[in-house]
Design a protein around this motif. Sequence first.
Motif, PDB file in Angstrom:
ATOM      1  N   MET A 118       0.848  -1.198   0.000  1.00 30.84           N
ATOM      2  CA  MET A 118       0.000   0.000   0.000  1.00 30.84           C
ATOM      3  C   MET A 118       0.879   1.242   0.000  1.00 30.84           C
ATOM      4  O   MET A 118       1.844   1.326   0.756  1.00 30.84           O
ATOM      5  CB  MET A 118      -0.896   0.007   1.238  1.00 30.84           C
ATOM      6  CG  MET A 118      -1.728   1.272   1.387  1.00 30.84           C
ATOM      7  SD  MET A 118      -2.986   1.507   0.122  1.00 30.84           S
ATOM      8  CE  MET A 118      -4.245   0.409   0.727  1.00 30.84           C
ATOM      9  N   VAL A 119       0.551   2.182  -0.890  1.00 36.38           N
ATOM     10  CA  VAL A 119       1.291   3.441  -0.949  1.00 36.38           C
ATOM     11  C   VAL A 119       0.418   4.576  -0.422  1.00 36.38           C
ATOM     12  O   VAL A 119      -0.816   4.481  -0.395  1.00 36.38           O
ATOM     13  CB  VAL A 119       1.793   3.761  -2.378  1.00 36.38           C
ATOM     14  CG1 VAL A 119       2.841   2.748  -2.830  1.00 36.38           C
ATOM     15  CG2 VAL A 119       0.654   3.848  -3.366  1.00 36.38           C
ATOM     16  N   ILE A 120       1.060   5.644  -0.009  1.00 35.66           N
ATOM     17  CA  ILE A 120       0.391   6.788   0.604  1.00 35.66           C
ATOM     18  C   ILE A 120      -0.732   7.331  -0.281  1.00 35.66           C
ATOM     19  O   ILE A 120      -1.824   7.628   0.204  1.00 35.66           O
ATOM     20  CB  ILE A 120       1.422   7.876   0.954  1.00 35.66           C
ATOM     21  CG1 ILE A 120       2.300   7.378   2.118  1.00 35.66           C
ATOM     22  CG2 ILE A 120       0.764   9.200   1.279  1.00 35.66           C
ATOM     23  CD1 ILE A 120       3.507   8.248   2.436  1.00 35.66           C
ATOM     24  N   ARG A 121      -0.505   7.454  -1.569  1.00 34.20           N
ATOM     25  CA  ARG A 121      -1.511   8.001  -2.485  1.00 34.20           C
ATOM     26  C   ARG A 121      -2.827   7.236  -2.410  1.00 34.20           C
ATOM     27  O   ARG A 121      -3.908   7.807  -2.541  1.00 34.20           O
ATOM     28  CB  ARG A 121      -0.993   7.973  -3.922  1.00 34.20           C
ATOM     29  CG  ARG A 121      -2.052   8.425  -4.946  1.00 34.20           C
ATOM     30  CD  ARG A 121      -1.622   8.215  -6.363  1.00 34.20           C
ATOM     31  NE  ARG A 121      -1.519   6.787  -6.673  1.00 34.20           N
ATOM     32  CZ  ARG A 121      -1.054   6.303  -7.799  1.00 34.20           C
ATOM     33  NH1 ARG A 121      -0.623   7.118  -8.746  1.00 34.20           N
ATOM     34  NH2 ARG A 121      -0.981   5.014  -8.010  1.00 34.20           N
ATOM     35  N   ASN A 122      -2.768   5.925  -2.206  1.00 29.71           N
ATOM     36  CA  ASN A 122      -3.969   5.089  -2.220  1.00 29.71           C
ATOM     37  C   ASN A 122      -4.572   4.866  -0.837  1.00 29.71           C
ATOM     38  O   ASN A 122      -5.557   4.147  -0.709  1.00 29.71           O
ATOM     39  CB  ASN A 122      -3.656   3.744  -2.862  1.00 29.71           C
ATOM     40  CG  ASN A 122      -3.193   3.901  -4.292  1.00 29.71           C
ATOM     41  OD1 ASN A 122      -3.472   4.908  -4.945  1.00 29.71           O
ATOM     42  ND2 ASN A 122      -2.462   2.923  -4.787  1.00 29.71           N
ATOM     43  N   SER A 123      -3.989   5.471   0.178  1.00 33.22           N
ATOM     44  CA  SER A 123      -4.460   5.266   1.546  1.00 33.22           C
ATOM     45  C   SER A 123      -5.624   6.193   1.870  1.00 33.22           C
ATOM     46  O   SER A 123      -5.638   7.358   1.480  1.00 33.22           O
ATOM     47  CB  SER A 123      -3.326   5.519   2.531  1.00 33.22           C
ATOM     48  OG  SER A 123      -3.813   5.442   3.852  1.00 33.22           O
ATOM     49  N   ASN A 124      -6.578   5.665   2.618  1.00 32.11           N
ATOM     50  CA  ASN A 124      -7.692   6.471   3.114  1.00 32.11           C
ATOM     51  C   ASN A 124      -7.477   6.884   4.570  1.00 32.11           C
ATOM     52  O   ASN A 124      -8.375   7.424   5.195  1.00 32.11           O
ATOM     53  CB  ASN A 124      -9.015   5.711   2.972  1.00 32.11           C
ATOM     54  CG  ASN A 124      -9.435   5.618   1.522  1.00 32.11           C
ATOM     55  OD1 ASN A 124      -9.276   6.566   0.764  1.00 32.11           O
ATOM     56  ND2 ASN A 124      -9.952   4.471   1.136  1.00 32.11           N
TER      57      ASN A 124
END
Length: 163
Positions: A118-124
């Motif tokens: 998981m990368v920061i851009r895709n984190s909620n």
Amino acid sequence: MKKLIFLLMLGIASVSAKAQINVNINIGSQPLWGPTGYDYAEYYYLPDIESYYYVPKRQFVYLDGGRWIFSTALPARYNNYDLYNGYKVVINRDRPYLNFNDDRVKYVKYKNWGGRQMVIRNSNDKKYYVVKGHPHGMPPGQAKKLYGNGNNGHGKSHGKGKH
């Protein structure tokens, strides 16, 4: 008098603790393609291209002709490398590239992981909304109001543990 000295010592300890927390949190400095789960990251090791990324200065560190190069961009030979899909190992030690041969062997198992991190851009997770360019981002003033010194009670303060 004893109360005054005690209060003074308590105040100094409080300021010192706040300084320590601020030093150990750099979520807002991490790139959108950085891995989630870390409040602090000094370097990322990129096993697919056997290179590093120095988070504080936003520089890639890679070998070229036997010399370590520090650059804001990767060299042309890595033009097809996708930072969002490649695995990143967080390393919190000074100049990890000096231990490159060890890292290369230790983290070879993460080569070709292809987007399984998981990368920061895709984190909620709201703590990542402070990262510039995040799809759920917010104005800097809003982020300061919500997170103050950056310690919102979530995650690790030192980023150690996960690789």
